[in-house]
Design an enzyme around this catalytic site. Structure first.
Site, short mmCIF file in Angstrom:
data_model
loop_
_atom_site.label_atom_id
_atom_site.label_comp_id
_atom_site.label_asym_id
_atom_site.label_seq_id
_atom_site.Cartn_x
_atom_site.Cartn_y
_atom_site.Cartn_z
N HIS A 57 6.35 -4.83 -1.92
CA HIS A 57 5.70 -4.62 -3.28
C HIS A 57 4.48 -3.92 -3.27
O HIS A 57 4.31 -3.01 -4.13
CB HIS A 57 5.26 -6.27 -3.85
CG HIS A 57 4.44 -6.46 -4.92
ND1 HIS A 57 5.11 -6.81 -6.10
CD2 HIS A 57 3.53 -6.04 -5.33
CE1 HIS A 57 3.87 -6.82 -6.99
NE2 HIS A 57 2.95 -6.38 -6.63
N GLU A 58 3.85 -4.07 -2.28
CA GLU A 58 2.28 -3.29 -2.08
C GLU A 58 2.65 -1.94 -1.80
O GLU A 58 2.05 -0.98 -1.91
CB GLU A 58 1.37 -3.97 -1.31
CG GLU A 58 0.85 -5.30 -1.65
CD GLU A 58 0.30 -5.46 -2.85
OE1 GLU A 58 -0.12 -4.62 -3.34
OE2 GLU A 58 0.49 -6.62 -3.45
N HIS A 61 3.50 0.15 -4.70
CA HIS A 61 2.43 0.53 -5.43
C HIS A 61 1.74 1.90 -4.71
O HIS A 61 1.64 2.79 -5.37
CB HIS A 61 1.30 -0.39 -5.23
CG HIS A 61 1.55 -1.57 -6.24
ND1 HIS A 61 1.66 -1.50 -7.61
CD2 HIS A 61 1.46 -2.69 -6.07
CE1 HIS A 61 1.90 -2.64 -8.02
NE2 HIS A 61 1.38 -3.58 -7.33
#
Length: 253
Positions: A57-58, A61
């Site tokens: 997820h990170e 980003h």
């Protein structure tokens, strides 16, 4: 770009959990009695898989931000897939895991600090925010396809199904247009200065209020789960298996 040893270790724990779940006795699952081997396997599979998905997820980003003009994310180590770069160990991993075990709700964990002034456009800023939740949705869909298409033990089916459901829950939570969550970040570039100022002030406490509502307000958590199961069904999820997986994961209840 090589994954960090930490990330590979998390994947190893996840795989070990899958192996244990696959070789446990599955004959009593339908009566909601679980072989200890399945319980241990599901706990390792789900907890390890959730931390791995937090990393993805990170990383999502950071990768979109890097391609969108903010190359500082590389110097900060965000492209290394090392979960330690995205988190405070206590607040971002341990505490969310505790809430996951207690209530089955995956709190957002990590964070990457993006220098938005370096990004090329408002559209890029929105995609940077959306990249994380979409990665969870993608993992959830992939896991449902694996369960649907690959023959496997029932113990592994329930573990992977619950892990897939958690990805959907994480997607829904993060996509909410609430300051501090990715859904707000996606619309923030298009808001008025006053709305952005409000969001900046609310960002530290708005997610806390949200999760207090989920845990304390009757019906709020049920609404989240109903919406999550609706999306889960839409992408082909195995609802009953996910419920068995949740039951095995939260074995003390």
């Amino acid at each position: 770009m090589r994954p960090s040893p930490i990330f590979l270790g998390i994947l190893a724990v996840t795989v070990l959990g899958g192996v244990l779940a696959a070789f446990g006795d599955t004959t009593t699952i339908s009566s909601q009695k679980y072989d200890p081997l399945i319980i241990i396997g599901v706990v390792l599979l789900v907890a390890g898989g959730w931390v791995a998905s937090l990393t993805l997820h990170e990383f999502g980003h950071a990768m979109v931000a890097f391609r969108g003009g903010d190359h500082s994310v590389a110097h900060k180590g965000y492209l290394s897939m090392d979960v330690r770069k995205y988190t405070d160990p206590a607040l971002s991993i341990i505490l969310p895991l505790v809430f996951l075990f207690i209530g089955g709700i995956p709190l957002p964990g990590g964070a990457v600090w993006i220098e938005h002034g370096r990004l090329r456009s408002r559209g890029v800023q929105s995609w940077v925010s959306l990249a994380g939740p979409l990665s969870n949705l993608g993992v959830g869909v992939l896991l449902t396809l694996v369960v649907a298409l690959v023959p496997m033990s029932s113990g592994l089916v329930i573990g992977l199904s619950f892990l897939a459901l958690l990805q959907i829950v994480t997607f829904i939570l993060n996509i909410l247009p609430i300051p501090g969550l990715d859904g707000w970040g996606a619309i923030e570039p298009y808001l008025s200065p006053g709305a952005r100022e409000f969001g900046a002030k609310a960002r530290p406490w708005a997610p806390i209020v949200l999760f207090a509502v989920l845990f304390l307000v009757p019906g709020a958590s049920s609404l989240l789960w109903q919406g999550s199961f609706a999306v889960f069904d839409t992408v082909g999820g195995f609802k009953l298996a996910a419920m068995y997986g949740q039951d095995a994961f939260m074995f003390w209840k």
